[in-house]
Enzyme design. Sequence first.
Site, mmCIF file in Angstrom:
data_model
loop_
_atom_site.group_PDB
_atom_site.id
_atom_site.type_symbol
_atom_site.label_atom_id
_atom_site.label_comp_id
_atom_site.label_asym_id
_atom_site.label_seq_id
_atom_site.Cartn_x
_atom_site.Cartn_y
_atom_site.Cartn_z
ATOM 1 N N SER A 31 0.637 -1.073 -0.157
ATOM 2 C CA SER A 31 0.114 -0.001 0.458
ATOM 3 C C SER A 31 0.831 1.476 -0.300
ATOM 4 O O SER A 31 2.034 1.853 0.374
ATOM 5 C CB SER A 31 -0.603 -0.304 1.356
ATOM 6 O OG SER A 31 -1.372 1.491 1.613
ATOM 7 N N TYR A 81 -1.258 -0.249 9.984
ATOM 8 C CA TYR A 81 -1.070 -0.721 8.683
ATOM 9 C C TYR A 81 -0.607 -0.939 8.260
ATOM 10 O O TYR A 81 -0.185 -1.811 7.465
ATOM 11 C CB TYR A 81 -2.803 -0.083 8.748
ATOM 12 C CG TYR A 81 -2.643 -0.460 6.244
ATOM 13 C CD1 TYR A 81 -4.075 -2.256 6.242
ATOM 14 C CD2 TYR A 81 -2.827 -0.110 6.145
ATOM 15 C CE1 TYR A 81 -3.823 -2.735 5.199
ATOM 16 C CE2 TYR A 81 -3.358 -0.485 4.464
ATOM 17 C CZ TYR A 81 -3.216 -1.570 4.055
ATOM 18 O OH TYR A 81 -3.122 -2.042 2.841
ATOM 19 N N LYS A 123 2.312 -3.923 6.351
ATOM 20 C CA LYS A 123 2.524 -3.483 4.734
ATOM 21 C C LYS A 123 4.108 -4.600 4.521
ATOM 22 O O LYS A 123 4.800 -4.466 4.191
ATOM 23 C CB LYS A 123 1.128 -3.155 4.397
ATOM 24 C CG LYS A 123 0.226 -2.616 3.589
ATOM 25 C CD LYS A 123 -0.094 -4.239 3.542
ATOM 26 C CE LYS A 123 -1.300 -4.753 3.462
ATOM 27 N NZ LYS A 123 -1.380 -5.876 3.059
HETATM 28 N N1 UFG Z 1 -13.002 10.932 2.744
HETATM 29 C C1 UFG Z 1 -13.867 11.362 3.467
HETATM 30 N N2 UFG Z 1 -15.447 11.122 4.102
HETATM 31 C C2 UFG Z 1 -15.344 9.655 3.932
HETATM 32 C C3 UFG Z 1 -14.609 8.768 3.879
HETATM 33 C C4 UFG Z 1 -13.550 9.045 3.122
HETATM 34 O O1 UFG Z 1 -13.812 12.321 3.978
HETATM 35 O O2 UFG Z 1 -16.442 9.015 4.815
HETATM 36 C C5 UFG Z 1 -11.913 11.034 2.563
HETATM 37 C C6 UFG Z 1 -10.996 10.679 3.692
HETATM 38 O O3 UFG Z 1 -10.237 11.832 4.619
HETATM 39 C C7 UFG Z 1 -9.638 11.198 2.336
HETATM 40 C C8 UFG Z 1 -10.285 10.243 1.123
HETATM 41 O O4 UFG Z 1 -11.428 10.416 1.457
HETATM 42 O O5 UFG Z 1 -9.429 11.830 2.198
HETATM 43 C C9 UFG Z 1 -9.930 8.868 0.284
HETATM 44 O O6 UFG Z 1 -10.571 8.537 2.049
HETATM 45 P P1 UFG Z 1 -10.626 6.448 1.963
HETATM 46 O O7 UFG Z 1 -11.144 6.057 3.121
HETATM 47 O O8 UFG Z 1 -11.755 6.257 0.869
HETATM 48 O O9 UFG Z 1 -9.027 5.883 1.127
HETATM 49 P P2 UFG Z 1 -7.792 6.817 2.130
HETATM 50 O O10 UFG Z 1 -7.000 6.978 1.319
HETATM 51 O O11 UFG Z 1 -8.114 6.821 3.933
HETATM 52 O O12 UFG Z 1 -7.147 4.549 2.790
HETATM 53 C C10 UFG Z 1 -6.428 4.152 1.268
HETATM 54 C C11 UFG Z 1 -6.487 2.994 0.787
HETATM 55 C C12 UFG Z 1 -6.223 2.274 2.390
HETATM 56 C C13 UFG Z 1 -4.607 2.297 2.365
HETATM 57 C C14 UFG Z 1 -4.359 4.052 2.102
HETATM 58 C C15 UFG Z 1 -2.852 5.252 2.415
HETATM 59 O O13 UFG Z 1 -8.569 2.730 1.113
HETATM 60 O O14 UFG Z 1 -5.886 1.036 2.119
HETATM 61 O O15 UFG Z 1 -5.201 4.643 1.054
HETATM 62 O O16 UFG Z 1 -3.636 5.416 2.821
HETATM 63 F F1 UFG Z 1 -3.541 2.233 3.382
#
Ligand code: UFG
Length: 337
Positions: free
Chosen positions: A118, A142, A146
Site C-alpha cells: 500500500s 496498517y 505492510k
Molecule cells: N473521506 C471522507 N469521508 C469519508 C471517507 C473518506 O472525507 O466518509 C476522505 C478521507 O479523509 C480521505 C479520502 O476521502 O481524504 C479518501 O479516503 P478513503 O478512506 O477512501 O481512502 P484512504 O486514502 O484513507 O485509504 C486508502 C486505502 C487504504 C490505504 C490508504 C493509504 O483505502 O487501504 O489509502 O493511506 F492504506
Amino acid sequence: MKKNILVAGGAGYIGSHIAYLLAAHDYQVVIFDSFVYDQEFSPSWATVVKGEIADTKLVQETIKKYDINAIVHCAARIEVGRSVTDPADFYQTNLIDTALFFEAARKSGVKTYIFSSSCAVYGDPVTLPLHESHSKNPLNPYGKTKRAIEWLLEDYAQAYDIQYVTLRYFNASGALPEVGIGECHDPETHLIPLAIDALQTQRPLKIFGTDYSTPDGTAIRDYVHVIDIAKAHIQALEHLDKTAISGYFNLGTGEGHSVKKVIETIESISGKKVPILEMPRREGDTAILVADAEEARRILNWKPEHSSLEFIIQSALKWELIRFHDQRQKKIIVSVA
Ligand code: UFG
C-alpha cells in the site's frame, strides 16, 4: 505453460478482481479465503478453498493438491483507522499469519510471490508524486505491517531461491458490475462507496477536513480502478517469468482528485445531490497522496486504462445500484454468476 495461482484473499474486493482477471487470462486459479465477511462467492471459473492463511497444514495441502506454482497474497485487515485502535488484529493477520503463510508456501516449494502492499508504507509525503525510493515512515499499524512483510520478502529473496513483486496500491476503487463483483466492506470506510450511499439514503457524507493546503481545502488521493490493479498482477507474473527480478511498484495514475471533486463527479454523473456534513480531519489522514507510477510502466509495461475518475465512478455507481436493490446486500461482497 500458464501457472497455477493461489490467490489468498481472493473472495475480497481487490482479490476477487485479480482472481477473475487471472482466470480470464487462462491461469488456473485457486481462491484461498477465510470468508471473514460471510460473503457469498462461488465463481465457476475458480476453485474456492475456505481457510485461514495461518492454517499452515491446509495451506500446504492446498498447494500440493492444486500444484500451485505462484502466490498472490492480498488477504489482510485494511481499515487504517481501526489499525490504530486495534493494532493487535492487524499485527496478527497482516504480520504473524502472513509470515506463517509465506513460510508454509516456501516450504512447499513455491518460488513466485506477488504481494499486495500500500501507499500507506510511505507515511507523510516529503516529495510528490511518490516514487518507490521515497522514504518509508508508515504512520499507522496498517502501513507498518505492510512494510514489515515487504522486508520479509526482501530477506527471503536474498536467502532463498524465490522471487517477488510487491505492488503498492494507491486508492483502489471502481467495480466490475457486469461480472457481478465490486466493493462491499463492513464497515465501509472508503469515500466513493460512502458518497454513493449518501446519495441513495440521503444520510449525509462526512467530509473529513476542509482546511487542508489544497486548492479546495479537501484531501487529494490517486484513485485507480481495481481492474487496472488486477492487470498489474498479471504483468508482474509475466515479468517474473521472463526476468526473475524482484521489485516494488506503485500502482496509481499520477493524478490526484480532491474529496470535493469526487463528490462533484458523482453528482454530475447521477444528476443527484450528495448530502454532506463538514467534519474535522480524520486522524492519520494526509493532505495529498499521488503516485509516481513510472517504474510500473517502464518495467511491467503497466498503464492504467480504466482509471478516469468518471469511469471509476460510473462502475461504482452501477455496482452500488445492484447491491442497494439486493435484499441480501450486507451479506454480499462479491457474487459471480
Ligand atoms: N473521506 C471522507 N469521508 C469519508 C471517507 C473518506 O472525507 O466518509 C476522505 C478521507 O479523509 C480521505 C479520502 O476521502 O481524504 C479518501 O479516503 P478513503 O478512506 O477512501 O481512502 P484512504 O486514502 O484513507 O485509504 C486508502 C486505502 C487504504 C490505504 C490508504 C493509504 O483505502 O487501504 O489509502 O493511506 F492504506
